[in-house]
Design a protein around this motif. Structure first.
Motif, PDB file in Angstrom:
ATOM      1  N   TYR A   1      33.506  41.369  33.667  1.00 38.83           N
ATOM      2  CA  TYR A   1      34.848  41.674  33.108  1.00 38.83           C
ATOM      3  C   TYR A   1      35.016  41.425  31.915  1.00 38.83           C
ATOM      4  O   TYR A   1      34.210  40.818  30.988  1.00 38.83           O
ATOM      5  CB  TYR A   1      35.684  40.757  33.775  1.00 38.83           C
ATOM      6  CG  TYR A   1      36.074  40.947  35.418  1.00 38.83           C
ATOM      7  CD1 TYR A   1      36.884  41.691  35.971  1.00 38.83           C
ATOM      8  CD2 TYR A   1      35.111  40.154  36.284  1.00 38.83           C
ATOM      9  CE1 TYR A   1      37.072  41.877  37.519  1.00 38.83           C
ATOM     10  CE2 TYR A   1      35.241  40.199  37.707  1.00 38.83           C
ATOM     11  CZ  TYR A   1      36.142  41.146  38.138  1.00 38.83           C
ATOM     12  OH  TYR A   1      36.270  41.356  39.471  1.00 38.83           O
TER      13      TYR A   1
ATOM     14  N   ASP B   1      42.501  40.947  41.698  1.00 41.80           N
ATOM     15  CA  ASP B   1      41.943  40.012  40.799  1.00 41.80           C
ATOM     16  C   ASP B   1      42.824  39.236  40.066  1.00 41.80           C
ATOM     17  O   ASP B   1      42.852  38.763  39.053  1.00 41.80           O
ATOM     18  CB  ASP B   1      41.303  40.732  39.731  1.00 41.80           C
ATOM     19  CG  ASP B   1      39.922  41.551  40.156  1.00 41.80           C
ATOM     20  OD1 ASP B   1      39.412  41.157  41.285  1.00 41.80           O
ATOM     21  OD2 ASP B   1      39.623  42.567  39.742  1.00 41.80           O
TER      22      ASP B   1
ATOM     23  N   VAL C   1      40.344  36.694  31.245  1.00 41.79           N
ATOM     24  CA  VAL C   1      39.879  38.038  31.672  1.00 41.79           C
ATOM     25  C   VAL C   1      41.019  39.072  31.562  1.00 41.79           C
ATOM     26  O   VAL C   1      42.033  38.897  32.333  1.00 41.79           O
ATOM     27  CB  VAL C   1      39.539  37.772  33.187  1.00 41.79           C
ATOM     28  CG1 VAL C   1      39.004  39.082  33.932  1.00 41.79           C
ATOM     29  CG2 VAL C   1      38.305  36.875  33.184  1.00 41.79           C
TER      30      VAL C   1
ATOM     31  N   ALA D   1      32.655  44.078  29.491  1.00 42.73           N
ATOM     32  CA  ALA D   1      31.675  43.759  30.518  1.00 42.73           C
ATOM     33  C   ALA D   1      30.410  43.789  30.228  1.00 42.73           C
ATOM     34  O   ALA D   1      29.728  43.168  30.921  1.00 42.73           O
ATOM     35  CB  ALA D   1      32.271  44.468  31.809  1.00 42.73           C
TER      36      ALA D   1
END
Length: 313
Positions: free
Chosen positions: A135, A250, A293, A307
């Motif tokens: 990420y 997420d 993130v 990422a």
């Protein structure tokens, strides 16, 4: 009268009877002297060039006047060297001031070497963490630790909505999971730490892939976590790594972030459930560089670690 007229007139050199100056005779003694000097100089030059005939005379002059010249130089040297001494003293003061400044800088570098080295290691670790979990993260620094609303273990970071940060985003450090974003301003954000007593994180035992819930004990420094598996018949293994199992879309937690390591397992007499004590990987008493993130392509006022572990402006 006749005798007086016939007497020869005596004239002084260069002055006529009327007392005025007359042109000098080319053969006058002054011009003769000048010509003699020129000839003498020419002769001396010729002798010096051809055979060194003047060397004895030159040595004699040196032997006579050399000691006197040396004595005069010895006497006058302290006086003539005063300007050089003053310039040297001033230069020494400048050099000393420069050396003191450089020494102060070196001492400062020595004192901050460990700090700079740790920060560099944290940044490298955060870069690897972003690459490991797959990420993009916004690197930020913790600027305060304290309580917020009904929560007791929170941290304030120096990035907010202007950096692309929103509530319910996962916060990680180089070692593992830190918490989630509670609320944001344009330039700051409040993070709920996983060690808070009201924090609950979905966790997975990596060896068995069994899932459960990880809760904090409320201790910031030296605190521990508890993992209780949903399958009460499953027993977590000591030394097993616990990672996040992830949330829908997420939020608030992405999957696969290391949380901690199982240190022991104990059973509850009341309900026969098994609980694992988990030591968090993150040292919450020494939080500094953390990463939030964010989705790929997030617009931010600061560089983002993607990422692939690369820094993108």
């Amino acid at each position: 009268m006749t005798q007086l007229q016939n007497r020869p007139v005596v004239r002084r050199e260069g002055i006529n009877r009327r007392g005025s100056l007359e042109p000098r005779d080319p053969r006058s003694p002054r011009r003769s002297t000048a010509i003699a000097l020129v000839l003498a100089c020419a002769t001396l030059i010729t002798l010096d060039k051809t055979g060194g005939a003047l060397d004895p005379a030159r040595r004699l002059v040196g032997e006579v006047f050399g000691p006197a010249e040396s004595a005069v130089s010895t006497v006058t040297r302290p006086v003539t060297s005063i300007p050089d001494w003053l310039r040297t003293r001033s230069g020494m003061k400048d050099d000393l001031a420069k050396l003191k400044s450089e020494n102060a800088k070196l001492e400062q570098q020595v004192r901050t070497t460990a700090y700079d080295r740790n920060r560099l290691a944290e940044y490298d670790g955060l870069t690897k963490a972003a690459e490991n979990i797959g990420y993009a993260v916004v690197p930020t620094h913790v600027v305060a630790l304290g309580a917020a609303q009904s929560f007791h273990r929170t941290a304030t970071i120096d990035a907010g909505s202007a950096s692309g940060i929103k509530p319910d985003m996962t916060v990680v450090a180089a070692q593992g999971l830190v918490g989630r974003v509670l609320r944001v301003t344009s330039t700051t954000a409040t993070v709920l730490l996983i060690v808070d007593g009201d924090s609950t994180v979905g966790g997975r035992a990596s060896s068995s892939m069994k899932v459960g819930f990880v809760r904090g004990d409320g201790q910031l420094d030296g605190g521990s976590l508890e993992l209780q598996l949903i399958d009460q018949n499953a027993t977590p293994a000591t030394g097993d790594t616990v990672v996040t199992w992830g949330s829908t879309k997420d939020a608030p937690y992405v999957s696969g972030v290391p949380i901690g390591q199982v240190t022991s397992v104990y059973s509850s007499v009341r309900d026969s459930s098994k609980t694992a004590a988990v030591q968090p990987y993150v040292d919450f008493g020494a939080l500094d560089l953390v990463g939030v993130v964010v989705p790929s392509g997030t617009k931010s006022d600061r560089a983002i670690i993607d990422a692939d572990g690369k820094l993108k402006p």
